[in-house]
Design an enzyme around this catalytic site. Sequence first.
Site, mmCIF file in Angstrom:
data_model
loop_
_atom_site.group_PDB
_atom_site.id
_atom_site.type_symbol
_atom_site.label_atom_id
_atom_site.label_comp_id
_atom_site.label_asym_id
_atom_site.label_seq_id
_atom_site.Cartn_x
_atom_site.Cartn_y
_atom_site.Cartn_z
ATOM 1 N N GLN A 148 -2.347 -10.853 40.107
ATOM 2 C CA GLN A 148 -1.844 -12.127 40.641
ATOM 3 C C GLN A 148 -0.351 -12.101 40.928
ATOM 4 O O GLN A 148 0.222 -13.102 41.339
ATOM 5 C CB GLN A 148 -2.185 -13.269 39.675
ATOM 6 C CG GLN A 148 -3.688 -13.482 39.548
ATOM 7 C CD GLN A 148 -4.078 -14.461 38.448
ATOM 8 O OE1 GLN A 148 -3.231 -15.025 37.759
ATOM 9 N NE2 GLN A 148 -5.369 -14.667 38.276
ATOM 10 N N HIS A 212 -1.476 -15.068 35.644
ATOM 11 C CA HIS A 212 -0.922 -16.390 35.305
ATOM 12 C C HIS A 212 0.600 -16.403 35.270
ATOM 13 O O HIS A 212 1.205 -16.581 34.214
ATOM 14 C CB HIS A 212 -1.492 -16.897 33.974
ATOM 15 C CG HIS A 212 -2.964 -17.174 34.032
ATOM 16 N ND1 HIS A 212 -3.618 -17.907 33.075
ATOM 17 C CD2 HIS A 212 -3.909 -16.831 34.948
ATOM 18 C CE1 HIS A 212 -4.905 -17.986 33.400
ATOM 19 N NE2 HIS A 212 -5.110 -17.337 34.521
ATOM 20 N N GLU A 308 -6.575 -29.435 36.510
ATOM 21 C CA GLU A 308 -5.986 -30.751 36.262
ATOM 22 C C GLU A 308 -4.925 -31.134 37.282
ATOM 23 O O GLU A 308 -4.194 -30.286 37.777
ATOM 24 C CB GLU A 308 -5.304 -30.763 34.873
ATOM 25 C CG GLU A 308 -6.232 -30.517 33.710
ATOM 26 C CD GLU A 308 -5.503 -30.525 32.363
ATOM 27 O OE1 GLU A 308 -4.254 -30.634 32.360
ATOM 28 O OE2 GLU A 308 -6.195 -30.422 31.327
ATOM 29 N N TYR A 318 1.017 -31.227 27.392
ATOM 30 C CA TYR A 318 -0.204 -31.446 28.165
ATOM 31 C C TYR A 318 -1.438 -30.759 27.570
ATOM 32 O O TYR A 318 -2.497 -30.758 28.177
ATOM 33 C CB TYR A 318 0.049 -31.082 29.638
ATOM 34 C CG TYR A 318 1.030 -32.088 30.238
ATOM 35 C CD1 TYR A 318 0.581 -33.195 30.932
ATOM 36 C CD2 TYR A 318 2.411 -31.970 30.019
ATOM 37 C CE1 TYR A 318 1.464 -34.156 31.419
ATOM 38 C CE2 TYR A 318 3.306 -32.919 30.497
ATOM 39 C CZ TYR A 318 2.819 -34.014 31.195
ATOM 40 O OH TYR A 318 3.701 -34.975 31.653
ATOM 41 N N TYR A 329 -14.216 -18.560 30.525
ATOM 42 C CA TYR A 329 -15.019 -17.976 31.593
ATOM 43 C C TYR A 329 -16.350 -17.435 31.048
ATOM 44 O O TYR A 329 -17.344 -17.382 31.758
ATOM 45 C CB TYR A 329 -14.244 -16.868 32.320
ATOM 46 C CG TYR A 329 -13.110 -17.412 33.164
ATOM 47 C CD1 TYR A 329 -13.368 -18.281 34.223
ATOM 48 C CD2 TYR A 329 -11.793 -17.062 32.915
ATOM 49 C CE1 TYR A 329 -12.335 -18.793 35.001
ATOM 50 C CE2 TYR A 329 -10.758 -17.561 33.688
ATOM 51 C CZ TYR A 329 -11.028 -18.424 34.722
ATOM 52 O OH TYR A 329 -10.004 -18.925 35.483
#
Length: 438
Positions: A148, A212, A308, A318, A329
């Site tokens: 990523q 991430h 979200e 949060y 997963y």
Amino acid sequence: MTKALWSRLMFFTMLIFVLVLAACGNDDTSNEESTDDPDAATEESADESPDTAEGTEEGEAAETEPKVTEFEPAFPEQTRAPAVKTETELDVEVVVEGLGVSWGMAEFEPNRLLVTQRDSAELLIVNLEDGAVSDPIAGTPKVNSEDQGGLLDVTIAPDFDESRLVFLTFSQDVEGGTVTAVGKGVLSEDEASLEGFEVIFQALPAYEGTLHYGGRIIFDDDGNLFLTTGERSDDPIRERAQDLDAYLGKVIHITQDGEPVESNPFVEDEDALDGIYSYGHRNIQGIDFHPETGDLWIVEFGPQAGDELNIIEPGNNYGWPIVSYGLEYSGELINEGISEHEAQGFIEPRYYWDPTSAPSGSSFYDNNAIPEWENNLFIGGLVSSYIARVVIEGDTIVGEERLLTDEGERFRDILVTEDGALIAATDGGKIYKITAAN
Ligand SMILES: [Ca+2]
């Protein structure tokens, strides 16, 4: 039989044939009419439905797939908003094809975009009017482009016209692994290079992983930057999203020199990093200010379901990875399998998706070119392969629509131009331009 009699007989035969044919035609017509009747009735009731939509039709959600979790929302509008439909006729144009993953976009001149290429780490200029793509701009940073990672977001300084400052986020190799980094450079007058590029911020600690990174940046009205990060995915590093001595899983608020903004919520806390603005996030892929309320909305990529939308307030937690509206997963519960945020002392998301919408870059429609879209939030969907249009009243989601569902594209980033065109970049190398049809 005389020739005259014969032709007279033929005439009547033909006449009867024509009459029978006409009668059959009439039958067909009446059949059509009788099938039309129920249709007409349906149309009539469909015409009536807008009047009753606010009352009785709220069950018609944009989401039609079954949930993957057993969780119930904390309040009714928190998920599966009623389906809405754009009435304006749209022109959908592919302006550019053949790019790589365009992770971030910024309009630096009318209809001219700076566009990052995640994997090749190139920064390009795309002209929306003729589809022209520049050569790669020199002077961009070296990145780690595994998984990523890569060259991520791009934005320009509020005073770009004078300073020509461009800000980039990227995943950077450092001692001990990789980090999400922010850097800045000056776009040369000939637009061929970024000059004096320097790293201004690194979201420490480093981690030996390539997932991430978060990586969205946006300027506030004071000329400071909000940066989003991810919690680096793996268990247990992801627990650092809860720690105030790590920049993982955070919204971070820094100056253009990478220093913490003085008014940040934890500057007085000796044990906390001063750049932290909010925490307990998973992997924030979208950020934008609501054009009317000024609220800072983020799009947080969830695990299996539980993506979200959150309104960010300074100092708030949060909840990730203590609570979530999603599952691992593998299908296992996350932590103790608790979805309620508020009951556990965390902030409830304003909205969540179950099943996943695989959300990516987002932008509010801050334009009146398509009046019915004004102040709606548009979010790119990856594996879901749609653009989500979210209608918001105050802090509540009141409608959802899915656009470009037939294109089969993973939508990575969304931008609204000064002209009011909705621009969407895809992992398949395309850039779409969506406008009102003339
Ligand atoms: Ca959460």
